[in-house]
Design a protein around this motif. Structure first.
Motif, PDB file in Angstrom:
ATOM      1  N   GLN A  59       0.833  -1.200   0.000  1.00  0.00           N
ATOM      2  CA  GLN A  59       0.000   0.000   0.000  1.00  0.00           C
ATOM      3  C   GLN A  59       0.872   1.256   0.000  1.00  0.00           C
ATOM      4  N   ASP A  60       1.961   1.216   0.760  1.00  0.00           N
ATOM      5  CA  ASP A  60       2.891   2.355   0.796  1.00  0.00           C
ATOM      6  C   ASP A  60       3.506   2.604  -0.577  1.00  0.00           C
ATOM      7  N   GLN A  61       3.879   1.533  -1.290  1.00  0.00           N
ATOM      8  CA  GLN A  61       4.483   1.689  -2.620  1.00  0.00           C
ATOM      9  C   GLN A  61       3.495   2.334  -3.577  1.00  0.00           C
ATOM     10  N   ARG A  62       2.239   1.901  -3.508  1.00  0.00           N
ATOM     11  CA  ARG A  62       1.208   2.479  -4.384  1.00  0.00           C
ATOM     12  C   ARG A  62       0.994   3.961  -4.059  1.00  0.00           C
ATOM     13  N   ALA A  63       0.913   4.278  -2.770  1.00  0.00           N
ATOM     14  CA  ALA A  63       0.717   5.675  -2.353  1.00  0.00           C
ATOM     15  C   ALA A  63       1.909   6.531  -2.777  1.00  0.00           C
TER      16      ALA A  63
ATOM     17  N   LEU B 299       8.899  -5.016 -13.204  1.00  0.00           N
ATOM     18  CA  LEU B 299       9.561  -6.221 -13.723  1.00  0.00           C
ATOM     19  C   LEU B 299       9.120  -7.487 -13.003  1.00  0.00           C
ATOM     20  N   VAL B 300       8.814  -7.368 -11.709  1.00  0.00           N
ATOM     21  CA  VAL B 300       8.380  -8.552 -10.957  1.00  0.00           C
ATOM     22  C   VAL B 300       6.856  -8.694 -10.949  1.00  0.00           C
ATOM     23  N   GLY B 301       6.171  -7.842 -11.719  1.00  0.00           N
ATOM     24  CA  GLY B 301       4.722  -7.968 -11.853  1.00  0.00           C
ATOM     25  C   GLY B 301       3.932  -7.360 -10.707  1.00  0.00           C
ATOM     26  N   PHE B 302       4.492  -6.345 -10.048  1.00  0.00           N
ATOM     27  CA  PHE B 302       3.785  -5.688  -8.950  1.00  0.00           C
ATOM     28  C   PHE B 302       2.462  -5.130  -9.454  1.00  0.00           C
ATOM     29  N   GLU B 303       1.409  -5.349  -8.700  1.00  0.00           N
ATOM     30  CA  GLU B 303       0.075  -4.900  -9.090  1.00  0.00           C
ATOM     31  C   GLU B 303      -0.185  -3.514  -8.515  1.00  0.00           C
ATOM     32  N   TRP B 304      -0.229  -2.510  -9.390  1.00  0.00           N
ATOM     33  CA  TRP B 304      -0.407  -1.127  -8.950  1.00  0.00           C
ATOM     34  C   TRP B 304      -1.861  -0.804  -8.682  1.00  0.00           C
ATOM     35  N   ASN B 305      -2.755  -1.388  -9.441  1.00  0.00           N
ATOM     36  CA  ASN B 305      -4.175  -1.075  -9.302  1.00  0.00           C
ATOM     37  C   ASN B 305      -4.902  -2.320  -8.819  1.00  0.00           C
ATOM     38  N   CYS B 306      -5.005  -2.463  -7.517  1.00  0.00           N
ATOM     39  CA  CYS B 306      -5.614  -3.663  -6.945  1.00  0.00           C
ATOM     40  C   CYS B 306      -7.091  -3.803  -7.289  1.00  0.00           C
ATOM     41  N   SER B 307      -7.807  -2.681  -7.322  1.00  0.00           N
ATOM     42  CA  SER B 307      -9.238  -2.785  -7.608  1.00  0.00           C
ATOM     43  C   SER B 307      -9.460  -3.281  -9.039  1.00  0.00           C
ATOM     44  N   GLU B 308      -8.622  -2.836  -9.974  1.00  0.00           N
ATOM     45  CA  GLU B 308      -8.751  -3.303 -11.356  1.00  0.00           C
ATOM     46  C   GLU B 308      -8.403  -4.794 -11.451  1.00  0.00           C
ATOM     47  N   TYR B 309      -7.344  -5.197 -10.779  1.00  0.00           N
ATOM     48  CA  TYR B 309      -6.949  -6.605 -10.762  1.00  0.00           C
ATOM     49  C   TYR B 309      -8.065  -7.448 -10.172  1.00  0.00           C
ATOM     50  N   SER B 310      -8.619  -6.985  -9.064  1.00  0.00           N
ATOM     51  CA  SER B 310      -9.706  -7.702  -8.398  1.00  0.00           C
ATOM     52  C   SER B 310     -10.920  -7.807  -9.315  1.00  0.00           C
ATOM     53  N   TRP B 311     -11.229  -6.723 -10.051  1.00  0.00           N
ATOM     54  CA  TRP B 311     -12.377  -6.749 -10.959  1.00  0.00           C
ATOM     55  C   TRP B 311     -12.195  -7.844 -12.010  1.00  0.00           C
TER      56      TRP B 311
END
Length: 134
Positions: free
Chosen positions: A12-16, A40-52
């Motif tokens: 959450q801190d990384q996204r903020a 590069l490691v596939g970090f998910e920036w938009n969790c709500s979109e991923y969840s959708w």
């Protein structure tokens, strides 16, 4: 419940921090290099979109199994899917009324329409009862 609460907080801190950087904050706690490494490691920036999209995949599985996209309000096999479907219907209603609180995109609406998603389940239930009576 999260398996690793510390990782959740860190993520959450990384996204903020990324939002701060892109909004022009002069002292962000993240660099473009760190963002690239996380990408590069596939970090998910938009969790709500991923969840959708994860829930949309569940909907596709439902359609494959039952041949339609009418998710019941109470679906014991996958309660989160029933809740998600209800939220899509609510968000679509807000979208149609052009309220800014709608959290559904035109792309998401198109994907749901493509699989025959039922926007008004109450009307579907009325139609079903009428057809059974005939």
């Amino acid at each position: 419940k999260a398996r690793n609460p510390q990782l959740v907080i860190w993520s959450q801190d990384q996204r903020a921090n990324c939002r701060k950087l892109h909004n022009g904050n002069l002292l962000p706690n993240i660099t473009e290099r760190k963002i690239c490494l996380l990408n590069l490691v596939g970090f998910e920036w938009n969790c709500s979109e991923y969840s959708w999209y994860r829930s949309y995949e569940d909907l596709l599985d439902f359609v494959k199994e039952f041949g339609h996209a009418r998710i019941p309000k109470i679906y014991h096999k996958n309660p989160p899917l029933a809740f998600w479907a209800s939220r899509q219907q609510q968000n679509y209603t807000k979208y149609e009324k052009e309220t800014s609180s709608s959290k559904i995109t035109e792309n998401q609406i198109g994907l749901l329409k493509k699989v025959g998603f039922e926007w008004d389940v109450s009307q579907d239930l009325v139609d079903f009862k009428i057809s059974k009576a005939l």
